[in-house]
Motif scaffolding. Structure first.
Motif, PDB file in Angstrom:
ATOM      1  N   SER A 180       9.379  -0.076  -5.804  1.00  0.00           N
ATOM      2  CA  SER A 180       7.977  -0.508  -5.811  1.00  0.00           C
ATOM      3  C   SER A 180       7.388  -0.359  -4.420  1.00  0.00           C
TER       4      SER A 180
ATOM      5  N   TYR B 279       3.845  -1.550  -2.020  1.00  0.00           N
ATOM      6  CA  TYR B 279       2.763  -2.524  -1.927  1.00  0.00           C
ATOM      7  C   TYR B 279       1.946  -2.268  -0.673  1.00  0.00           C
ATOM      8  N   HIS B 280       0.669  -2.555  -0.737  1.00  0.00           N
ATOM      9  CA  HIS B 280      -0.166  -2.631   0.459  1.00  0.00           C
ATOM     10  C   HIS B 280      -0.160  -4.085   0.908  1.00  0.00           C
TER      11      HIS B 280
ATOM     12  N   TYR C 267      -1.811  -6.725   3.604  1.00  0.00           N
ATOM     13  CA  TYR C 267      -2.896  -6.982   4.549  1.00  0.00           C
ATOM     14  C   TYR C 267      -2.534  -8.235   5.347  1.00  0.00           C
TER      15      TYR C 267
ATOM     16  N   PRO D  53      -4.043  -2.043   6.342  1.00  0.00           N
ATOM     17  CA  PRO D  53      -2.888  -2.445   5.526  1.00  0.00           C
ATOM     18  C   PRO D  53      -1.637  -1.666   5.927  1.00  0.00           C
TER      19      PRO D  53
ATOM     20  N   TYR E  67      10.026  -9.448  -3.208  1.00  0.00           N
ATOM     21  CA  TYR E  67       8.580  -9.627  -3.119  1.00  0.00           C
ATOM     22  C   TYR E  67       8.231 -11.109  -2.919  1.00  0.00           C
TER      23      TYR E  67
ATOM     24  N   GLN F 173       6.508 -12.978   0.393  1.00  0.00           N
ATOM     25  CA  GLN F 173       5.318 -13.829   0.267  1.00  0.00           C
ATOM     26  C   GLN F 173       5.576 -15.222   0.812  1.00  0.00           C
TER      27      GLN F 173
ATOM     28  N   ASP G 109      -3.218 -10.667   1.865  1.00  0.00           N
ATOM     29  CA  ASP G 109      -3.153 -10.176   0.494  1.00  0.00           C
ATOM     30  C   ASP G 109      -2.047  -9.135   0.382  1.00  0.00           C
ATOM     31  N   ILE G 110      -1.461  -9.040  -0.801  1.00  0.00           N
ATOM     32  CA  ILE G 110      -0.507  -7.979  -1.130  1.00  0.00           C
ATOM     33  C   ILE G 110      -0.938  -7.385  -2.462  1.00  0.00           C
ATOM     34  N   ASN G 111      -1.100  -6.059  -2.493  1.00  0.00           N
ATOM     35  CA  ASN G 111      -1.464  -5.345  -3.722  1.00  0.00           C
ATOM     36  C   ASN G 111      -0.384  -4.340  -4.070  1.00  0.00           C
ATOM     37  N   ILE G 112       0.028  -4.320  -5.312  1.00  0.00           N
ATOM     38  CA  ILE G 112       1.025  -3.335  -5.738  1.00  0.00           C
ATOM     39  C   ILE G 112       0.368  -1.957  -5.818  1.00  0.00           C
ATOM     40  N   ARG G 113       1.073  -0.938  -5.331  1.00  0.00           N
ATOM     41  CA  ARG G 113       0.583   0.442  -5.400  1.00  0.00           C
ATOM     42  C   ARG G 113       1.238   1.175  -6.552  1.00  0.00           C
TER      43      ARG G 113
END
Length: 110
Positions: free
Chosen positions: A5, A7-8, A10, A63, A77, A81, A90-94
């Motif tokens: 996986s 993630y971005h 920030y 990011p 993950y 966190q 923030d964390i966003n899945i790519r």
């Protein structure tokens, strides 16, 4: 490799030395790989000097890309966190792949 996986992440402030050491210790005790990338910077979290160098030069206004591979990466993950809760905005899945999604000829984008 069971899962992969990306993630971005920030950041709203730099990580402390204690947070970096805890991430390093976690990454060396488990059968998982954690990589960080931003612009020309790349770090393998299992190498403390590379991890420290990455965060010396990271730009918190952009990011960073975090890539996790191995078994049960959701646990990694959640650890990231929890460990960095005050520093991560923030964390966003790519992207996310399971072993069943890949074979020896699969090309993936992280």
């Amino acid at each position: 490799m069971g899962q992969l996986s990306s993630y971005h992440i920030y950041f709203n402030q730099p990580l402390s030395t204690n947070q970096l050491v805890n991430i390093y210790k976690y990454s060396t005790k488990n059968n998982r790989n954690i990589y960080l990338h931003q612009n020309h910077l790349i770090a393998d979290a299992a190498h403390l000097t590379k991890l420290l160098s990455f965060f010396l030069f990271v730009d918190i206004d952009q990011p960073a890309l975090m890539i996790i591979d191995g078994e049960n990466i959701e646990e990694v993950y959640e650890m990231i966190q929890k460990e960095c809760s005050g520093c991560i905005a923030d964390i966003n899945i790519r992207s996310q792949y399971n072993e069943a999604d890949m074979n020896s000829e699969t090309s993936i984008s992280v």
